[in-house]
Enzyme design. Sequence first.
Site, mmCIF file in Angstrom:
data_model
loop_
_atom_site.group_PDB
_atom_site.id
_atom_site.type_symbol
_atom_site.label_atom_id
_atom_site.label_comp_id
_atom_site.label_asym_id
_atom_site.label_seq_id
_atom_site.Cartn_x
_atom_site.Cartn_y
_atom_site.Cartn_z
ATOM 1 N N ASP A 190 57.918 -79.407 85.173
ATOM 2 C CA ASP A 190 56.923 -78.872 86.105
ATOM 3 C C ASP A 190 57.596 -77.814 86.970
ATOM 4 O OD1 ASP A 190 54.541 -78.553 87.409
ATOM 5 O OD2 ASP A 190 54.757 -80.325 88.682
ATOM 6 N N HIS A 226 51.656 -71.365 97.182
ATOM 7 C CA HIS A 226 51.846 -72.815 97.241
ATOM 8 C C HIS A 226 53.239 -73.166 97.777
ATOM 9 C CE1 HIS A 226 51.706 -77.067 96.199
ATOM 10 N NE2 HIS A 226 52.843 -76.918 95.536
ATOM 11 N N GLU A 243 47.394 -81.770 92.051
ATOM 12 C CA GLU A 243 47.907 -80.407 91.979
ATOM 13 C C GLU A 243 47.231 -79.735 90.793
ATOM 14 O OE1 GLU A 243 52.222 -80.358 92.264
ATOM 15 O OE2 GLU A 243 52.045 -80.550 94.455
ATOM 16 N N GLU A 302 47.057 -77.203 88.043
ATOM 17 C CA GLU A 302 48.069 -76.440 87.324
ATOM 18 C C GLU A 302 47.577 -76.115 85.914
ATOM 19 O OE1 GLU A 302 52.049 -77.948 87.617
ATOM 20 O OE2 GLU A 302 51.661 -79.002 89.501
ATOM 21 N N ASP A 349 48.722 -82.586 88.260
ATOM 22 C CA ASP A 349 49.959 -83.277 88.632
ATOM 23 C C ASP A 349 49.658 -84.130 89.871
ATOM 24 O OD1 ASP A 349 52.582 -84.019 89.183
ATOM 25 O OD2 ASP A 349 53.067 -82.102 90.158
ATOM 26 N N ARG A 396 51.801 -87.980 98.322
ATOM 27 C CA ARG A 396 52.570 -87.163 99.282
ATOM 28 C C ARG A 396 53.481 -87.980 100.176
ATOM 29 N NH1 ARG A 396 52.386 -82.594 96.612
ATOM 30 N NH2 ARG A 396 50.268 -81.805 96.342
ATOM 31 N N GLN A 446 56.419 -89.010 98.065
ATOM 32 C CA GLN A 446 57.170 -87.773 97.782
ATOM 33 C C GLN A 446 57.993 -87.333 98.994
ATOM 34 O OE1 GLN A 446 54.576 -84.460 96.908
ATOM 35 N NE2 GLN A 446 56.249 -83.020 96.572
ATOM 36 N N LYS A 470 55.410 -88.645 91.739
ATOM 37 C CA LYS A 470 54.760 -87.812 90.734
ATOM 38 C C LYS A 470 54.615 -88.516 89.387
ATOM 39 C CE LYS A 470 55.019 -83.648 92.897
ATOM 40 N NZ LYS A 470 53.904 -82.697 93.003
ATOM 41 N N THR A 512 49.941 -87.963 85.017
ATOM 42 C CA THR A 512 49.690 -86.522 84.926
ATOM 43 C C THR A 512 48.561 -86.362 83.906
ATOM 44 O OG1 THR A 512 52.041 -86.093 85.295
ATOM 45 C CG2 THR A 512 50.734 -84.265 84.431
ATOM 46 N N GLU A 525 47.168 -78.859 101.032
ATOM 47 C CA GLU A 525 47.009 -77.483 101.509
ATOM 48 C C GLU A 525 45.592 -77.250 102.043
ATOM 49 O OE1 GLU A 525 49.174 -74.456 98.736
ATOM 50 O OE2 GLU A 525 48.763 -76.257 97.564
HETATM 51 CA CA CA Z 1 53.433 -79.872 90.500
#
Ligand code: CA
Length: 423
Positions: free
Chosen positions: A129, A136, A202, A204, A236, A240, A243, A256, A260, A371
């Site tokens: 990844d 970002h 996320e 992606e 993904d 948080r 993480q 993570k 996925t 975000e």
């Molecule tokens: Ca990611």
Amino acid sequence: MPHVRSWIDVPAGSDFTIYNLPYGAFRKSDGPPRLGVAIGTKVLDLHAAAAAGLFDDVCDRGALQAPLLNAFLALGRPTWKAVRLRLAALLRDDDSSDGRLRALDHTKFFTEQRDVRMTMPVYVGDYVDFYSSLEHATNLGKLFRPNSEPLLPNWRHIPIGYHGRSSTIVVDGTPVVRPSGQRKPPNADVPVFGPSTRLDIELEIGFITGRGNRMGEPIPIGDAREHIFGLVLVNDWSARDIQAWEYQPLGPFLGKSFATTISPWIVTLDALDPFRTASPSQDPAPLPYLQTAERWAYDIRLAVELQTEKMRAAGFAPKTVSQTNFKEMYWTMAQQLAHASVNGTLIRPGDLYASGTISGKTAENFGSFIEMTWNGSKPLQLPDGETRAFLEDGDEVTLRGWCEAGDFRVGFGKASGRIVAAR
Ligand code: CA
């Protein structure tokens, strides 16, 4: 763009036009997985089409009759191209069509997509990844390290990435169990253990490799097109709180690796070629092994939808919470692949390389809830009166991606997942 029609009905607005022809794997009731190609609302059974000899002069029959695409991916671009041309010829409705498939019993070759269950299209040996959106990376820098420069000094020189976990890559529709783990609440001296309270997504796009290299031999950036088969949407999922506590000094780990989600249809680089465009300029210029004159950005529109359990119960449609575009990514797929292999590591057919969260310039274009809600300080307002900072049990997130020019459309379908309570 020449207007091409298929003799298979393709509804207006379909992601799966004859220009697309993405590859996937599907199961009918209790049958084994088979490879297929999406067209309109149907899936063409590649196993059956190969058995009818429709590809014998362009591709090894066994590669199309496997339960996964890896053997086909290993055959390389000339074979991918020949099979794609054959598929288009078999499905198109004009003077240049190949009438052999149309002459056969359709019921043996086509199934409605709603009647099949999609399975993983490839065996993903390795999953990487990246972190290639300038917006970002800047946003996350501000949120995770508020008192320092958001962009670390290496970011504009290296496509930053980490090795993810392939065992928990799942296709669209697979439930996501809320992970438990260690987190350290703000102002606490010691960590606590429990279900994540800051579960996020996320948005992606990932590319899937074919052919591959030999160990010790980097893939030059000019050869990237020979190695990249196609693209999928990638969610993904990210805890948080887990993480934030674990990521220093070695990077993401259990925050993570629990899940996925990818979209089940691989849209080929050939199908996306009409939407190729210039990527943003890079300053400073990267080192020579990361430089190419080729255009490597793709104009792919992206959307994130959220539907909570209460919204579902009350009949509210999913709400689009973000929209952005893949073409703004700072680092390109070619640069990512050249960088990932520059030390001579082995790239194998079926590897997945995800882009990193795709965020635009404003909150409406951000690719993650951390975000969009700025660390939970600006919760989203939902149509039924609820608010959301991070995901709650029963929430379903759907990623969508598509390219469009007039009635010429190539889309990815969707990558959805619903959160279920921690075990
Ligand atoms: Ca990611």
